[in-house]
Design an enzyme around this catalytic site. Structure first.
Site, PDB file in Angstrom:
ATOM      1  N   GLY A  19       0.789  -1.218   0.000  1.00 20.00           N
ATOM      2  CA  GLY A  19       0.000   0.000   0.000  1.00 20.00           C
ATOM      3  C   GLY A  19       0.823   1.269   0.000  1.00 20.00           C
ATOM      4  O   GLY A  19       1.799   1.417  -0.746  1.00 20.00           O
ATOM      5  N   VAL A  55       6.170  -2.762  15.394  1.00 19.46           N
ATOM      6  CA  VAL A  55       6.277  -1.421  15.983  1.00 19.46           C
ATOM      7  C   VAL A  55       5.744  -1.362  17.404  1.00 19.46           C
ATOM      8  O   VAL A  55       6.076  -0.437  18.155  1.00 19.46           O
ATOM      9  CB  VAL A  55       5.570  -0.340  15.115  1.00 19.46           C
ATOM     10  CG1 VAL A  55       6.231  -0.211  13.756  1.00 19.46           C
ATOM     11  CG2 VAL A  55       4.081  -0.626  14.988  1.00 19.46           C
ATOM     12  N   TYR A 146      -9.445   4.358  15.524  1.00 19.43           N
ATOM     13  CA  TYR A 146      -8.536   4.744  14.439  1.00 19.43           C
ATOM     14  C   TYR A 146      -8.384   6.271  14.371  1.00 19.43           C
ATOM     15  O   TYR A 146      -7.270   6.796  14.270  1.00 19.43           O
ATOM     16  CB  TYR A 146      -9.084   4.212  13.118  1.00 19.43           C
ATOM     17  CG  TYR A 146      -8.207   4.447  11.920  1.00 19.43           C
ATOM     18  CD1 TYR A 146      -7.048   3.704  11.715  1.00 19.43           C
ATOM     19  CD2 TYR A 146      -8.546   5.416  10.977  1.00 19.43           C
ATOM     20  CE1 TYR A 146      -6.246   3.910  10.599  1.00 19.43           C
ATOM     21  CE2 TYR A 146      -7.747   5.628   9.860  1.00 19.43           C
ATOM     22  CZ  TYR A 146      -6.604   4.874   9.675  1.00 19.43           C
ATOM     23  OH  TYR A 146      -5.819   5.091   8.570  1.00 19.43           O
ATOM     24  N   LYS A 150      -4.930   8.461  14.914  1.00 14.76           N
ATOM     25  CA  LYS A 150      -4.387   9.297  13.842  1.00 14.76           C
ATOM     26  C   LYS A 150      -4.370  10.774  14.226  1.00 14.76           C
ATOM     27  O   LYS A 150      -3.482  11.526  13.808  1.00 14.76           O
ATOM     28  CB  LYS A 150      -5.181   9.075  12.550  1.00 14.76           C
ATOM     29  CG  LYS A 150      -5.010   7.678  11.955  1.00 14.76           C
ATOM     30  CD  LYS A 150      -3.561   7.394  11.587  1.00 14.76           C
ATOM     31  CE  LYS A 150      -3.391   6.119  10.809  1.00 14.76           C
ATOM     32  NZ  LYS A 150      -1.986   5.875  10.394  1.00 14.76           N
TER      33      LYS A 150
END
Length: 240
Positions: A19, A55, A146, A150
């Site tokens: 992506g 991560v 989400y 963000k």
């Protein structure tokens, strides 16, 4: 236009196997940079150093940076791109749905930039780019976790910009809108049409268009840009 450079730079991109992350890694490779890519599942672009790392695990990220530094020298440009979704409405959202997304998208980015900053402070230069989302600015039903993760990246980048700026390190955010990737390919035709109707430009972005914004922020042309949020969303989030 090709990017003028005094030599290849050491770049690390998290989630660079597919992506948007893959397009970012490929864009830096095309400029002649030395690129390391972290991935949990493999499949880095040709020419990139593939590093298996998670991560959410600070020690795993520390090891990935050590391998990248051994191969390419101190990391001068880091792109924190790795992210996941666990979309569901608030009252159906489990503790794990919340924690998994925040751990990967926000805490994971913290692990990456904290480790990157060590080398950049010694170099007295560096570029940090965090990949956020228009959803972090606009919000979206079913994406409380989400969107929160963000949005947090914006506060992170602006704090980094103030803290690290005196040492020649910039920190910026790229906020993509809807991008033509495997994730959006899974949507129905009706869902895709509804999304396009909300975008002033009437189409999805390509991953390469997001990568262009990232490579610009890492270029000398953006040397005086820090703490910025660059939207690549076709106008969907304008005003935010």
């Amino acid at each position: 236009m090709s990017e003028p450079t005094t030599g290849p730079r050491s770049v690390l991109v998290t989630g660079g196997n597919r992506g948007i992350g893959r397009a970012i890694a490929e864009a830096f490779l095309a400029q002649g940079d030395l690129v390391a890519v972290t991935t949990r599942s493999g499949g880095a672009p040709d020419g990139a150093l593939e590093l298996k790392a998670d991560v959410t695990d600070a020690s795993s990220i520390d090891g990935a940076f050590a391998d990248a530094e051994a191969a390419h020298g101190p990391v001068e440009i880091v792109v924190a791109n790795a992210g996941i979704t666990r979309d569901t409405l608030l009252l159906r959202m489990s503790e794990d749905d919340w924690a998994d997304v925040l751990d990967t998208n926000l805490t994971g980015s913290f692990h990456v930039v904290r480790r990157a900053a060590k080398g950049m402070l010694r170099l007295r230069r560096g570029r940090i780019v965090l990949v956020s989302s228009v959803v972090g600015l606009l919000g979206s039903p079913g994406q409380v976790n989400y969107a929160a993760s963000k949005a947090g990246l914006v506060g992170m980048a602006r704090s980094l910009a103030r803290e690290l700026g005196p040492r020649g390190i910039t920190a910026n955010v790229v906020a993509p809108g809807y991008v033509d990737t495997d994730m959006t390919a899974a949507l129905s035709d009706e869902q895709k049409a509804a999304i396009r109707d909300r975008v002033p430009l009437g189409r999805y972005a390509s991953p390469a268009e997001v990568a262009d914004a990232v490579t610009w922020l890492a270029s000398e042309r953006a040397a005086y840009v820090t703490g910025a949020v660059i939207p690549v969303d076709g106008g969907l989030g304008m005003g935010h």
